[in-house]
Design an enzyme around this catalytic site. Structure first.
Site, PDB file in Angstrom:
ATOM      1  N   ASP B 120       0.817  -1.144   0.067  1.00 17.08           N
ATOM      2  CA  ASP B 120      -0.062   0.051  -0.002  1.00 17.08           C
ATOM      3  C   ASP B 120       0.853   1.246   0.093  1.00 17.08           C
ATOM      4  O   ASP B 120       0.369   2.177   0.111  1.00 17.08           O
ATOM      5  CB  ASP B 120      -0.960  -0.138   1.241  1.00 17.08           C
ATOM      6  CG  ASP B 120      -0.071  -0.038   2.536  1.00 17.08           C
ATOM      7  OD1 ASP B 120       1.016  -0.059   2.597  1.00 17.08           O
ATOM      8  OD2 ASP B 120      -1.017  -0.266   3.526  1.00 17.08           O
ATOM      9  N   ASP B 359      26.458  18.638 -21.075  1.00 20.54           N
ATOM     10  CA  ASP B 359      26.417  17.502 -21.815  1.00 20.54           C
ATOM     11  C   ASP B 359      26.815  16.030 -21.423  1.00 20.54           C
ATOM     12  O   ASP B 359      26.539  15.094 -21.871  1.00 20.54           O
ATOM     13  CB  ASP B 359      27.272  17.759 -23.024  1.00 20.54           C
ATOM     14  CG  ASP B 359      26.575  19.120 -23.871  1.00 20.54           C
ATOM     15  OD1 ASP B 359      25.583  19.209 -23.642  1.00 20.54           O
ATOM     16  OD2 ASP B 359      27.370  19.548 -24.478  1.00 20.54           O
ATOM     17  N   PHE B 416      23.764  15.607 -23.204  1.00 18.64           N
ATOM     18  CA  PHE B 416      22.498  16.035 -22.544  1.00 18.64           C
ATOM     19  C   PHE B 416      22.152  17.174 -22.398  1.00 18.64           C
ATOM     20  O   PHE B 416      20.996  17.551 -21.934  1.00 18.64           O
ATOM     21  CB  PHE B 416      22.573  15.193 -21.197  1.00 18.64           C
ATOM     22  CG  PHE B 416      22.471  13.768 -21.435  1.00 18.64           C
ATOM     23  CD1 PHE B 416      22.222  13.080 -22.717  1.00 18.64           C
ATOM     24  CD2 PHE B 416      22.969  12.752 -20.309  1.00 18.64           C
ATOM     25  CE1 PHE B 416      22.133  11.637 -22.675  1.00 18.64           C
ATOM     26  CE2 PHE B 416      22.846  11.348 -20.363  1.00 18.64           C
ATOM     27  CZ  PHE B 416      22.497  10.837 -21.582  1.00 18.64           C
ATOM     28  N   HIS B 480      21.702  20.359 -30.187  1.00 18.14           N
ATOM     29  CA  HIS B 480      21.101  20.060 -29.159  1.00 18.14           C
ATOM     30  C   HIS B 480      19.826  21.057 -28.816  1.00 18.14           C
ATOM     31  O   HIS B 480      19.749  21.941 -29.174  1.00 18.14           O
ATOM     32  CB  HIS B 480      21.877  20.720 -27.937  1.00 18.14           C
ATOM     33  CG  HIS B 480      23.340  19.717 -27.881  1.00 18.14           C
ATOM     34  ND1 HIS B 480      24.294  20.167 -26.924  1.00 18.14           N
ATOM     35  CD2 HIS B 480      23.677  18.616 -28.666  1.00 18.14           C
ATOM     36  CE1 HIS B 480      25.245  19.337 -27.125  1.00 18.14           C
ATOM     37  NE2 HIS B 480      25.038  18.359 -28.041  1.00 18.14           N
ATOM     38  N   ASP B 482      18.864  22.332 -26.371  1.00 15.27           N
ATOM     39  CA  ASP B 482      18.685  23.376 -25.382  1.00 15.27           C
ATOM     40  C   ASP B 482      19.306  24.753 -26.192  1.00 15.27           C
ATOM     41  O   ASP B 482      19.478  25.812 -25.425  1.00 15.27           O
ATOM     42  CB  ASP B 482      19.675  23.327 -24.194  1.00 15.27           C
ATOM     43  CG  ASP B 482      20.972  23.137 -24.616  1.00 15.27           C
ATOM     44  OD1 ASP B 482      21.367  22.852 -25.800  1.00 15.27           O
ATOM     45  OD2 ASP B 482      21.992  22.954 -23.360  1.00 15.27           O
ATOM     46  N   CYS B 658      24.922  24.992 -21.765  1.00 12.39           N
ATOM     47  CA  CYS B 658      25.712  24.102 -21.904  1.00 12.39           C
ATOM     48  C   CYS B 658      26.774  24.091 -20.906  1.00 12.39           C
ATOM     49  O   CYS B 658      27.407  22.715 -20.664  1.00 12.39           O
ATOM     50  CB  CYS B 658      26.459  24.319 -23.324  1.00 12.39           C
ATOM     51  SG  CYS B 658      25.256  24.476 -24.656  1.00 12.39           S
TER      52      CYS B 658
END
Lengths: 676, 676
Positions: B120, B359, B416, B480, B482, B658
């Site tokens: 639960d 990154d 990334f 990227h 971003d 970055c």
């Protein structure tokens, strides 16, 4: 409207734009408006629809609309253009005093594009089904279906069709799902625009797409094109080598047929769903990738491999002919002839003495609204019969699939006497209209023991539509579920009975014989090479009794699992009087074999049962075991035929079922109508 | 009662049987009854309950019951026995004239057995939750949760804890799910019976089970045992080497704690669900496998890796120190100090000149009702920063996971900066309370182009709770997401705004400057190594304009995807005035880089934004680009700080985002409460 595209419009320029009917173009009016613009107005030809977001406050029809930071002009077109740039729209910008500051002009060309499949599963590729991009189970579900093209159109130098990357026979098209690209618009697309079909890298492992080279015809029927066998040339469009390829735009109102071929069955790492996309690409400039400005998507599911239970109508019976099985073969011949089915005999050049027709393969089928055919699952057992499924069964409209054990040991539990399927059942309200697969394994708690290979188990579970039940069969020397259970049809209750071997039922029968004064009646009476033994001797053998108590407890364990997993009551089960004995293997656990022919290991052909002749003790000239079997089964309307398999099967640890196989009629129930 | 077991009972014998409280024993009375039995009666001690199926017709209390073919005696016991065989039941059989023919006697021992987890999800292992054997998403769902034990308790010679097969520190137990075996019964089990815990071969790849060697204590709280750090010895019970192992029965009323450790995250071939079974085994005889007569099962799901969007509270900021980034570092130091967070500097011995902190890694976390900790996802990028995540971040309560590209090429799209996550959104009624992951790839229609590796994409999709959206980022040289988008918090609307780079907004701003008489204002003013360029020159450069039209169309394509997949309106999006330029790579497509510092590539620390200083044209001494950014963002209550990253980041094709990374507070929302 699901497709919505942002469009850049420069003032003092004419922008040429391609608009797909059913999609919207969003122009952010403020973004490239002349500096100090305060108002705008829109004019267009009747073929163009537009609205403004946020909707302008009430203004008179002709007066310019105030321009806000986020004014968006939403443009759409209802019909395909006949000619390039045959529709126009202009935006006029005004300053504070409604002085004209500039004008943006759009020349529009509208096209209709629809990538279509049989999403409503009626065998016809309908036009632009709104649900074509997703897949849903059930009678109110949707989504197209795809077959693994695992039969072989060629009979000479054959291999499954999906192993070759070209279509050489028109008949092969029937095994593929038709997908239609329907387009309408001007004779050609504006300069630089093109259509591209594409799939993901993951899906490309499971599917291949061909197309017809000749233009399609305006006809909704699949069969029309299929039987126009003039079409001989089918270029490969998509495959694991080519994930994206341009497809022709034919101009005017046109259809182009594509053929989608499944390459692999659902498995541990593949849920069976694949998507195919069609995009319209806009040219941008040299050395720049073209932009997909519209994408249509269809989703298909690969049809699962489906097994057929004993309650389905037989079509053909398969047995082996060996140098020593004349008696058995004769019995089978008579039974099959009497039942009215076809008997196929696998001869010695092919079986090389391997008589276990049940163990090398399992018959199943695959089904779609447009095509259905049997598919043999070839066991990793690979005895001397190993070439039979591929060499003799694979062919036009007869598919083949196998699983190969890579880093696993193959045991006797991989023989398909250890792979059965129940009739349709309902368990605590959950329906299994295609039944449930039954396999035999070691106890889940066992630290050693034999198992069915992981590759085969994963394949069976991944088919999903006949969710497997695992039984305990490792207590048997041979280790197959068909040694202690089978299903027979019945007109009452759930439409079938589960027959279970039962030493307790056997002992009860023998004690009854003894009690009635037949203690001296002999087991194996009439078998000249077999030592005979009296009922009294059997009942006095305490070791045999204790072995059978153990066997009964093993079968009872399975009985409990079957009751729970198939939703059965005790009244759905009939105990068959069968004794076992334990044999000790070198350095291994003791395991069971049938003491006399294992009558539950029968062949079920409609209401006719071919049962191993038990050679039990005779009472008034009639075998008491046969009499008991008849009394248990004939009340269900079944007819028992006892087949002498003693020398050529029973003594080799198998019986009638192990030595035969039956291809059956597929279910009427369509697997895609399952509620999952 | 889900457990039902068939029991063989012989007459004229005493059968000793172990009965699990909550389960039923089914005795088929007719099966082993004396011959010619017609009636039976049942007697038992008060500790035993029984009923008869089918229920007998009304008879007087004491008169024998007619025996039918399918009479079944169903036996159960409500309470555990104190002593072995302390309960009794007997069945008496009668003939036609109610003459006694025989008697079967049962000696019963009852035990209570329950394998328990926190089904639960309240952090406490409750007793025998009826739903413990299955898993269901949502606030009304159930099913226990398991963490991948991917942190490292050791700091010296460290490695993720799940890579070692023993527990060396008590603190490691906190990262595992407690599972309790609760038993009640006599001091020991009858001779030969035992308890076994077991898992399937497939699940064993994903889970390991330890137990405590000392007996447990009668206490429901997990923390009690966890902090009793005396317990130093935790034998391994189950692993990929040992699928089944006996566990002790402690006698009386007892609890034994087990610790379940997750070994891998959900992935393409693993849905995250695992089952653990506990069986009671009955001895059968020498050389015969013990029979599982009762099995209890619990199901757990491995917690997914979860990303944290910009709208969550920052905890720590990470940047690199290099020989040339003093100015940038100083700006960041001030911003982070002002914002009140912790700044972590990765020094040169570790970063070896690789400054792209964004990154190499992505911060996320894993969460369960009993434990939560951050987990860094290490990119397959593997630049010179590659050792940082493992060497510097992995540690006690800081997990580590990576994916390695085996047969795939790693490209810049695997950094990334190309992996982001949206704030919580609702899309056509479907809620994403943890937001959606955003990645950048090539167009799905592209026949060439770069992509994020399949291993990383499959990992991200398999986490399921932040269903990824794929954008088109291959148009950028670095590639990227971003570089053209970010999210900032906002108190109104959906709680955030999407900021998009917009060349159109940039041109509009420059045209306004020109119009207002600032055509001779200079871009890059004050940068001594940079060639300056006037507003007029920028606006006169037609090639630059056409490049930016292309960039705008690429961003617009992504805008349309983001609107559709995140359920955004135009009012949720703010266009940032940023220009790009195209550069041609050798033999490749032209790709875009920012023309001046890319202000959308910012760091978001609550309401404080660290924005790359654009060095735009000055009007009355103030940078017009900075002024525009402030005017666009300050209305949302955000504070803009411009950080000079020109020489050490912008010129190397990255910016503030970055070059930094932020670990954030996890979501309050619990992932298991998602409706899936």
């Amino acid at each position: 409207m699901s497709h919505s595209r942002t469009l850049r419009v420069d003032y003092e320029k004419t922008t040429r734009v391609l608009c797909v009917v059913g999609s919207e173009l969003n122009v952010n009016l403020n973004r490239t408006a002349p500096l100090s613009s305060r108002f705008f107005s829109v004019k267009c030809t009747s073929s163009v629809q537009y609205r403004i977001n946020p909707p302008p406050q009430e203004t008179s029809h002709l007066s310019p609309i105030p321009l806000s930071d986020n004014s968006v002009l939403v443009i759409s077109m209802k019909h395909a253009s006949q000619y390039e740039n045959d529709s126009k729209l202009s935006v006029q910008y005004y300053g504070e005093k409604k002085d004209v500051l500039g004008r943006a002009v759009l020349h529009l060309t509208a096209v209709e594009i629809s990538l279509d499949v049989d999403a409503d599963r009626d065998g016809i590729v309908e036009h632009n089904n709104p649900d074509k991009g997703s897949w849903k189970w059930g009678p109110d579900g949707h989504g197209a279906i795809l077959l693994v093209n695992c039969d072989s159109e060629r009979t000479y130098l054959k291999k499954p069709d999906h192993e070759q990357t070209s279509i050489t026979r028109v008949s092969d098209l029937k095994d593929m799902s038709v997908m239609v690209l329907r387009t309408k618009g001007p004779a050609k697309l504006p300069e630089g625009y093109k259509l591209t079909m594409h799939i993901s890298q993951g899906d490309a492992e499971s599917v291949r797409v061909f197309r017809t080279r000749s233009p399609g015809v305006m006809n909704n029927s699949i069969s029309y094109t299929l039987f126009n066998a003039f079409v001989r040339d089918f270029p490969l469009v998509l495959s694991s080598e080519v994930l994206s390829q341009e497809v022709p735009y034919l101009g005017g109102e046109a259809e182009m047929n594509f053929y989608v071929e499944g390459l692999r069955f659902p498995d541990r790492d593949f849920d069976g769903l694949i998507s195919i996309n069609l995009s319209l690409l806009e040219p941008i400039g040299e050395a720049l990738p073209e932009t997909p400005i519209f994408t249509d998507k269809v989703m298909l599911r690969v049809a699962p491999w489906i097994m057929t239970p004993n309650t389905l109508q037989p079509l053909e019976v398969f047995v082996c002919s060996t140098s020593d099985n004349y008696t058995f073969l004769n019995g089978m011949r008579n039974l099959v002839a009497k039942s009215g089915y076809k008997l196929n005999i696998c001869h010695e050049y092919m079986n090389r003495g391997d008589r276990w027709m049940q163990d090398e393969l399992e018959f199943g089928y695959i089904d779609s609204p447009h095509q259905r055919f049997p598919v043999v699952l070839d066991s990793p057992r690979d005895g001397k019969l190993q070439n039979f499924p591929y060499e003799e069964l694979l062919g036009p409209n007869f598919g083949y699939v196998t699983r190969t054990a890579e880093n696993e040991e193959v045991s006797s539990l991989d023989s398909f006497g250890n792979l059965e399927v129940s009739p349709p059942v309902t368990v605590n309200g959950k329906k299994y209209p295609l039944g449930r697969i039954i396999i035999g394994v070691a106890f889940p708690t066992a630290t050693k023991g034999r198992n069915m290979t992981k590759v085969v188990q994963e394949f069976l579970f991944a088919q999903k539509v006949q969710e497997p039940v695992a039984l305990f069969s490792d207590w048997l020397l041979v280790g197959h579920v068909d040694e202690f259970m089978t299903f027979v049809p019945a007109s009452d209750r759930k439409g079938f009975r589960l027959l279970l071997a039962s030493p307790d039922a056997g002992y009860k029968l023998f004690r009854g014989l003894q009690n009635d004064g037949h203690g001296q009646a002999k087991m194996f009476d009439g078998l000249k090479d077999e030592e005979q033994i009296t009922v009294d001797e059997i009942l006095n053998d305490e070791i045999l009794q204790s072995h059978n108590n153990y066997v009964q407890s093993c079968i009872d364990w399975n009985r409990d699992v079957l009751k729970r997993e198939l939703g059965l009551d005790d009244d759905d089960i009939i105990d068959m009087p069968i004794l076992f004995k334990l044999v000790e293997e070198m350095g291994s656990e003791s395991r069971a074999v049938a003491y006399y022919p294992d009558m539950v290991n029968m062949i079920v052909l409609g209401k006719n049962l071919g049962i191993p002749k038990p050679f039990g003790p005779k009472v008034n000239g009639r075998c008491a075991l046969e009499a008991e079997m008849c009394s248990l089964l004939e009340g269900l309307g079944l007819r028992c035929t006892f087949i002498d398999d003693f020398a050529s099967y029973h003594k080799l640890l198998g019986e009638v079922h192990c030595g035969s196989n039956v291809r059956r009629q597929p279910f009427d129930f369509k697997w895609w109508n399952l509620e999952m």
